[in-house]
Write a protein that holds these residues in place. Structure first.
Motif, PDB file in Angstrom:
ATOM      1  N   GLN A   1       0.372  -1.241   0.162  1.00 10.23           N
ATOM      2  CA  GLN A   1      -0.086  -0.160  -0.074  1.00 10.23           C
ATOM      3  C   GLN A   1       1.018   1.439  -0.097  1.00 10.23           C
ATOM      4  N   GLU A   2       1.612   1.124   0.287  1.00 15.11           N
ATOM      5  CA  GLU A   2       2.720   2.598   0.761  1.00 15.11           C
ATOM      6  C   GLU A   2       3.174   2.899  -0.414  1.00 15.11           C
ATOM      7  N   ALA A   3       3.014   1.673  -1.354  1.00 11.59           N
ATOM      8  CA  ALA A   3       3.944   2.051  -3.157  1.00 11.59           C
ATOM      9  C   ALA A   3       2.415   3.040  -3.640  1.00 11.59           C
ATOM     10  N   LEU A   4       1.783   2.023  -3.430  1.00 14.25           N
ATOM     11  CA  LEU A   4       0.852   2.870  -4.202  1.00 14.25           C
ATOM     12  C   LEU A   4       0.120   3.891  -3.728  1.00 14.25           C
ATOM     13  N   ASN A   5       0.439   4.621  -2.453  1.00 13.44           N
ATOM     14  CA  ASN A   5      -0.256   5.644  -2.255  1.00 13.44           C
ATOM     15  C   ASN A   5       0.848   6.465  -2.311  1.00 13.44           C
ATOM     16  N   PHE A   6       1.995   6.658  -3.267  1.00 11.69           N
ATOM     17  CA  PHE A   6       2.674   6.987  -2.837  1.00 11.69           C
ATOM     18  C   PHE A   6       2.277   7.965  -4.285  1.00 11.69           C
ATOM     19  N   PHE A   7       1.952   7.521  -5.155  1.00 10.93           N
ATOM     20  CA  PHE A   7       1.587   7.623  -6.270  1.00 10.93           C
ATOM     21  C   PHE A   7       0.219   8.307  -6.540  1.00 10.93           C
ATOM     22  N   ALA A   8      -0.259   8.442  -5.442  1.00 10.66           N
ATOM     23  CA  ALA A   8      -1.870   8.875  -5.135  1.00 10.66           C
ATOM     24  C   ALA A   8      -1.589  10.424  -4.355  1.00 10.66           C
ATOM     25  N   GLU A   9      -3.102  11.245  -4.497  1.00  9.66           N
ATOM     26  CA  GLU A   9      -2.919  12.190  -3.275  1.00  9.66           C
ATOM     27  C   GLU A   9      -4.079  12.243  -2.758  1.00  9.66           C
ATOM     28  N   PRO A  10      -4.390  11.779  -1.281  1.00 13.84           N
ATOM     29  CA  PRO A  10      -5.610  11.728  -0.673  1.00 13.84           C
ATOM     30  C   PRO A  10      -5.895  13.253  -0.931  1.00 13.84           C
ATOM     31  N   VAL A  11      -7.022  12.671  -1.087  1.00 13.02           N
ATOM     32  CA  VAL A  11      -8.370  13.849  -0.586  1.00 13.02           C
ATOM     33  C   VAL A  11      -9.748  13.654  -0.205  1.00 13.02           C
ATOM     34  N   VAL A  12      -9.252  14.563   1.003  1.00 12.59           N
ATOM     35  CA  VAL A  12     -11.089  13.693   1.652  1.00 12.59           C
ATOM     36  C   VAL A  12     -12.378  15.292   1.655  1.00 12.59           C
ATOM     37  N   VAL A  13     -13.363  14.276   1.188  1.00 10.23           N
ATOM     38  CA  VAL A  13     -14.349  15.033   1.037  1.00 10.23           C
ATOM     39  C   VAL A  13     -15.387  14.698   2.798  1.00 10.23           C
ATOM     40  N   VAL A  14     -15.569  15.779   2.739  1.00 11.15           N
ATOM     41  CA  VAL A  14     -16.558  15.128   4.130  1.00 11.15           C
ATOM     42  C   VAL A  14     -17.804  16.267   4.169  1.00 11.15           C
ATOM     43  N   THR A  15     -18.477  15.236   4.830  1.00  9.72           N
ATOM     44  CA  THR A  15     -20.192  16.092   4.415  1.00  9.72           C
ATOM     45  C   THR A  15     -21.030  16.061   6.061  1.00  9.72           C
ATOM     46  N   HIS A  16     -21.434  17.530   6.031  1.00  9.06           N
ATOM     47  CA  HIS A  16     -21.901  17.266   7.941  1.00  9.06           C
ATOM     48  C   HIS A  16     -23.396  16.409   7.860  1.00  9.06           C
ATOM     49  N   GLU A  17     -22.925  15.583   8.661  1.00  4.99           N
ATOM     50  CA  GLU A  17     -23.660  14.894   9.378  1.00  4.99           C
ATOM     51  C   GLU A  17     -25.089  15.270  10.473  1.00  4.99           C
ATOM     52  N   GLU A  18     -26.272  15.527  10.587  1.00  2.00           N
ATOM     53  CA  GLU A  18     -27.083  15.432  11.714  1.00  2.00           C
ATOM     54  C   GLU A  18     -27.043  14.322  12.708  1.00  2.00           C
ATOM     55  N   PRO A  19     -27.045  14.873  14.105  1.00  2.00           N
ATOM     56  CA  PRO A  19     -26.881  14.421  14.731  1.00  2.00           C
ATOM     57  C   PRO A  19     -28.089  13.239  14.904  1.00  2.00           C
TER      58      PRO A  19
END
Ligand code: NAD
Length: 491
Positions: free
Chosen positions: A472-490
Motif C-alpha cells: 500500500q505504501e507504494a500505491l499511496n505514494f502515487f496518489a494524493e489523498p483528497v478528503v471529502v467531508v459531509t456534515h452529518e446531522e446528529p
C-alpha cells in the motif's frame, strides 16, 4: 549474437534520440559490444512527458481492474519470453544467468502481477463521527518519473512502474544507461500487450543529462528513484523547489550480526552459507548486501575459517555457465573502484583473508578474459570507523568485525550514516526480536536474507533513503489523498 538497438518509447512509438546520439552497451563479462541506446536529451524527455501527460486523463479514469488487466497481460508476455529476458539481463550486467533466471525475471513478473492485484484490493477509507462523514479519495498524481539503477535492472524498473501504473499514473521511466536492454524488451511487450500509447514511456540516456531533465520537468508530478546516495541527494535538491513528491531508495552499509548461538551443530553450515550469500550475491552489487560481518568474539575461531572456506569455494567465472556463483562486476571501471577500495582498506591496516585483487584472467575461459571479475574478498582487522566499514563498496567485499556483547553489536551496526537493512544470525528467538527492535534500519532479517513479502514496506533510514516501497505504501505514494467531508446531522 544479434545487436540490440535500444530505442526510446515515446507516446506509443519507438524512436532514437533526437539528433541520433547513442551510448554503447557492453557485456562486462566479455567486453563484447551488445548494441546501442539513445543518448537522450531534454528534447526527448519533453516529448515523453508530454505524451504521458496527454495519456493521463484516460488511463487514470479506468477502473483499477482494467489497469490491472493491462499489467497482467504485460506480465504474461514477460513470462512467455522469460528465457530471452534472463539471457539479456545476464549479458547486460555480467550476473550469473542462473540468478537472472531464478531471481531477476521471476521477480519482475511478480511485481507486475502483485500491483495489478493490490490496486483492486484497495478500499476507500471512511471516518464517521457525530458531526461528519469523511471519505478519503485517492487521486492519481499525474506523470511519474521512475529512475532505476543497473544492479537489478528489470526487477527494480518494474518495482517502480507497476505501482505507478496500477495507481493510475502514467509513467516516464529511465532505466540505467549501463543496462537498458530488458527495459527496452519490456517496452516492446507493452505495445504487444495493448497498453495505450503514452501510458508507459521509456527514455534512455545518461543521468546528468536525461535523468536530470526528467527530474526538473515541470509536468512531472512525482519521482521515484533507486540508486546511489550522492545521486539521491542531487535529485532531492532538484525536486525540492517544485515540491515534487520524491521517494529515494539509496545505498547501504548493512550489518550481518553473527551470534555464537547460531553455530551449534548443523546451524553452523546454514549460517555460513547464509552470511556468504548475503555478502556475495550478484557480486555484492545488491543494496541489501551484508558488507560488514559482525562476529561474536567467542565464535570467531569457529566461524571465520568456515566463512573463508565458503568464500573460496564460490566459483567465479562465465555468467552463462550454470555452475558459476559469481559473475562479472558491472564494468571494468567499477572493478577499478572496488580494487581501489580494497587496496585502501589494506593500507588502513586491514588484513586480507581471501581475495583482494582482480581475478587472474588465465583462470577464466577464453571468452571472459576481458571481463571485470573480482573474487569474494574478506578483510579483518579494521576499526568500525575505518573507511571500508563506513562507505559502500558495492562489490564482493566484506569486512569482519568482532564484538563482545549485544549492546556493542548494536552500536557498531548502527554506527554508519546508512540505515537500509541488517541480518541477524542467532539460535535465540528472544534475542533476535530484542536486537531487531534496536537496529536503525528499514528491514531486519533473522536467520535469513532477502526474503520478501511484497505487501511489506521496504526502504531505508538516513542516507539510505526517504519513503518506502512495497504494498500500500507504494500505491499511496502515487496518489494524493483528497478528503471529502459531509456534515452529518446528529441522530
Ligand atoms: P546511480 O545513482 O549512479 O544511477 C541510478 C540511476 O540514476 C541511473 O538511471 C542514472 O542514470 C540516474 N541518474 C544519475 N544521475 C542522475 C541525475 N543527476 N538526475 C537524475 N537521474 C540520475 O546508481 P547506480 O550506480 O546505477 O546503482 C548503484 C547504487 O544504487 C548503489 O549505491 C546501490 O546501493 C543503490 N541501490 C539502492 C537500492 C535500494 O533499494 N535502496 C537498490 C539497488 C541499488
Amino acid at each position: 549474437m544479434e545487436a540490440h538497438t535500444v530505442l526510446n518509447l515515446i507516446d506509443g512509438s519507438f524512436s532514437p534520440a533526437r539528433g541520433g546520439a547513442t551510448i554503447s552497451i557492453y557485456n562486462p563479462a566479455t567486453g563484447e559490444l551488445l548494441g546501442t541506446a539513445p543518448d537522450s536529451t531534454a528534447h526527448d524527455v519533453d516529448a515523453a512527458v508530454e505524451g504521458a501527460a496527454r495519456a493521463f486523463a484516460g488511463w487514470s479514469a479506468l477502473a483499477p481492474a482494467q489497469r490491472g488487466a493491462h499489467l497482467h497481460a504485460l506480465a504474461a508476455l514477460v513470462e512467455r519470453d522469460a528465457e530471452a529476458f534472463a539471457l539479456a539481463e545476464s549479458r547486460d550486467t555480467g550476473k550469473p544467468l542462473s540468478l537472472a533466471r531464478s531471481v531477476d525475471i521471476p521477480r519482475a513478473i511478480a511485481n507486475l502481477r502483485f500491483f495489478a492485484d493490490a490496486v483492486c484490493a484497495q478500499h476507500t477509507e471512511t471516518f464517521l463521527n457525530a458531526h461528519a462523514r469523511s471519505v478519503v479519495h485517492r487521486r492519481a498524481l499525474g506523470v511519474a518519473a521512475c529512475i532505476s539503477p543497473w544492479n537489478l535492472p528489470l526487477y527494480l524498473f518494474t518495482w517502480k512502474i507497476a505501482p505507478a501504473l496500477a495507481a493510475g499514473c502514467t509513467v516516464v521511466g529511465k532505466p540505467s544507461e549501463v543496462t537498458p536492454i530488458t527495459a527496452s524488451m519490456l517496452a516492446q511487450r507493452s505495445i504487444e500487450a495493448g497498453l495505450p500509447g503514452g501510458v508507459l514511456n521509456i527514455v534512455n540516456g545518461r543521468g546528468p543529462l536525461c535523468g536530470a531533465a526528467l527530474v526538473a520537468h515541470p509536468r512531472v508530478a512525482c519521482i521515484t528513484f533507486t540508486g546511489g546516495t550522492a545521486t539521491g541527494e542531487t535529485i532531492a535538491r532538484a525536486a525540492a523547489p517544485s515540491f515534487k513528491r520524491t521517494a529515494l531508495e539509496l545505498g547501504g552499509k548493512n550489518a550481518t550480526i553473527v551470534f555464537a548461538d547460531a553455530l551449534h551443530g548443523e546451524q553452523l553450515s546454514k549460517s555460513v552459507h547464509g552470511v556468504a550469500r548475503a555478502a556475495f550475491t550478484n557480486q555484492g552489487q545488491v543494496c541489501h548486501c551484508g558488507s560488514r560481518i559482525l562476529i561474536e568474539r567467542s565464535a570467531w575461531e569457529i566461524f571465520v575459517p568456515a566463512l573463508v572456506a565458503r568464500a573460496r569455494a564460490l566459483r567465479v567465472g562465465d555468467p552463462l555457465d550454470c555452475a558459476t556463483d559469481i559473475g562479472s562486476l558491472i564494468s571494468g571501471q567499477h572493478l577499478l573502484r572496488v580494487a581501489a577500495a580494497v587496496d585502501g582498506a589494506v593500507r588502513d591496516g586491514g588484513h586480507l583473508l581471501c581475495g583482494g585483487s582482480p581475478l587472474d584472467p588465465s583462470h577464466l575461459p577464453e571468452q571472459n578474459r576481458a571481463g571485470a571479475f573480482y573474487p569474494p574478498t574478506l578483510i579483518e582487522g579494521l576499526p568500525a570507523t575505518a573507511k571500508a566499514n563506513q562507505e559502500e563498496i558495492f562489490g564482493p567485499v566484506a569486512t569482519l568485525i568482532p564484538f563482545s556483547s549485544e549492546s556493542e553489536a548494536i552500536a557498531i551496526a548502527n554506527g554508519t550514516r546508512f540505515g537500509l537493512s541488517a541480518s541477524l544470525w542467532t539460535g535465540d528467538a528472544d534475542r533476535a526480536q530484542r536486537v531487531a527492535r534496536q537496529l536503525d534500519c528499514g528491514t531486519v532479517w533473522i536467520n535469513s536474507w532477502m526474503l520478501r513479502d511484497l505487501r511489506a514496506p521496504i526502504g531505508g533510514m538516513r542516507a539510505s533513503g526517504l519513503g518506502r516501497e512495497g504494498g500500500q505504501e507504494a500505491l499511496n505514494f502515487f496518489a494524493e489523498p483528497v478528503v471529502v467531508v459531509t456534515h452529518e446531522e446528529p441522530q
